[in-house]
Design a protein around this motif. Sequence first.
Motif, PDB file in Angstrom:
ATOM      1  N   CYS A   1       0.855  -1.188   0.000  1.00 34.44           N
ATOM      2  CA  CYS A   1       0.000   0.000   0.000  1.00 34.44           C
ATOM      3  C   CYS A   1       0.894   1.242   0.000  1.00 34.44           C
TER       4      CYS A   1
ATOM      5  N   CYS B   1       0.114   3.301   3.610  1.00 32.05           N
ATOM      6  CA  CYS B   1       0.545   2.833   4.937  1.00 32.05           C
ATOM      7  C   CYS B   1       1.762   1.896   4.873  1.00 32.05           C
TER       8      CYS B   1
ATOM      9  N   CYS C   1      -5.670  -1.993  -0.421  1.00 34.69           N
ATOM     10  CA  CYS C   1      -5.289  -2.058   0.992  1.00 34.69           C
ATOM     11  C   CYS C   1      -6.492  -2.372   1.870  1.00 34.69           C
TER      12      CYS C   1
ATOM     13  N   ASN D   1      -6.398  -1.881   5.183  1.00 36.71           N
ATOM     14  CA  ASN D   1      -6.442  -1.000   6.360  1.00 36.71           C
ATOM     15  C   ASN D   1      -7.619  -0.037   6.197  1.00 36.71           C
TER      16      ASN D   1
ATOM     17  N   CYS E   1      -7.041   3.506   5.015  1.00 37.98           N
ATOM     18  CA  CYS E   1      -6.528   3.731   3.657  1.00 37.98           C
ATOM     19  C   CYS E   1      -7.632   3.764   2.596  1.00 37.98           C
TER      20      CYS E   1
HETATM   21 ZN   LIG Z   1      -2.779   1.070   3.387  1.00 39.05          ZN
END
Ligand SMILES: [Zn+2]
Length: 221
Positions: A83, A86, A97, A99, A102
């Motif tokens: 990513c 991050c 990603c 997360n 994100c």
């Molecule tokens: Zn990310």
Amino acid sequence: MNETVVLKRKDRIVKKPDFTEKKSYRPVNVKETGLSFIGHEISEDGNVMNQFFHYDQLYTIRHGWNSKFFKGLLEGKIWGTRCPKCGDTWVPVRTHCWNLDCNLEKTEWVEMPLNGKVHTWTVAGWSGRSSLKRLPIILVYAVIGKSKVAIANELHGIKPWDVEFEMSLKVVFKPEEDRIGAVTDFHFEPADGWEPSPIHQEKERIKELVEPVYKWVKTLK
Ligand SMILES: [Zn+2]
């Protein structure tokens, strides 16, 4: 007011790829018969009937955005994704990603080191017909490089009772001419210089469990 844009099928966002590099390793006796009844048998007393049903079909696995990973296997490389926001990396790859912060950022490709660590493992004492003679087989979930997820594959070159959590591994590829672009193109082995710890109670327990498997495999023709 905003105008609604409707995409027609011919206005593809991604151009249809032109497949110029083709390779076939289909065994000569494989024929796509689809579904077919190929016979039956009836017992002497006429009370029991068995039918034989054969299924043979070509499957196409379209890898799309993940293609680089499988093409990399042909070249003896492990590609992961990262990513750009991050920095998290993944093998097996993720196209976006995970997360939450994100917001599904599109990932970029990154070549991974050919090493990893055991996340967890199991010892298979039974398998499909084609692998019976290789039993017992050690299956590990291993973390390659700093991947946030683990990938499953076989671990060779070690006794089943000597496997440990977090032990260091190396990725070992088949010779180039034998690779097909599948995860079976590689396996794991203990990292160079790795030594098993001395035998202890838990190792003894696993050893007792797998010894009958070794004996049984020796009886196979
Ligand atoms: Zn990310």
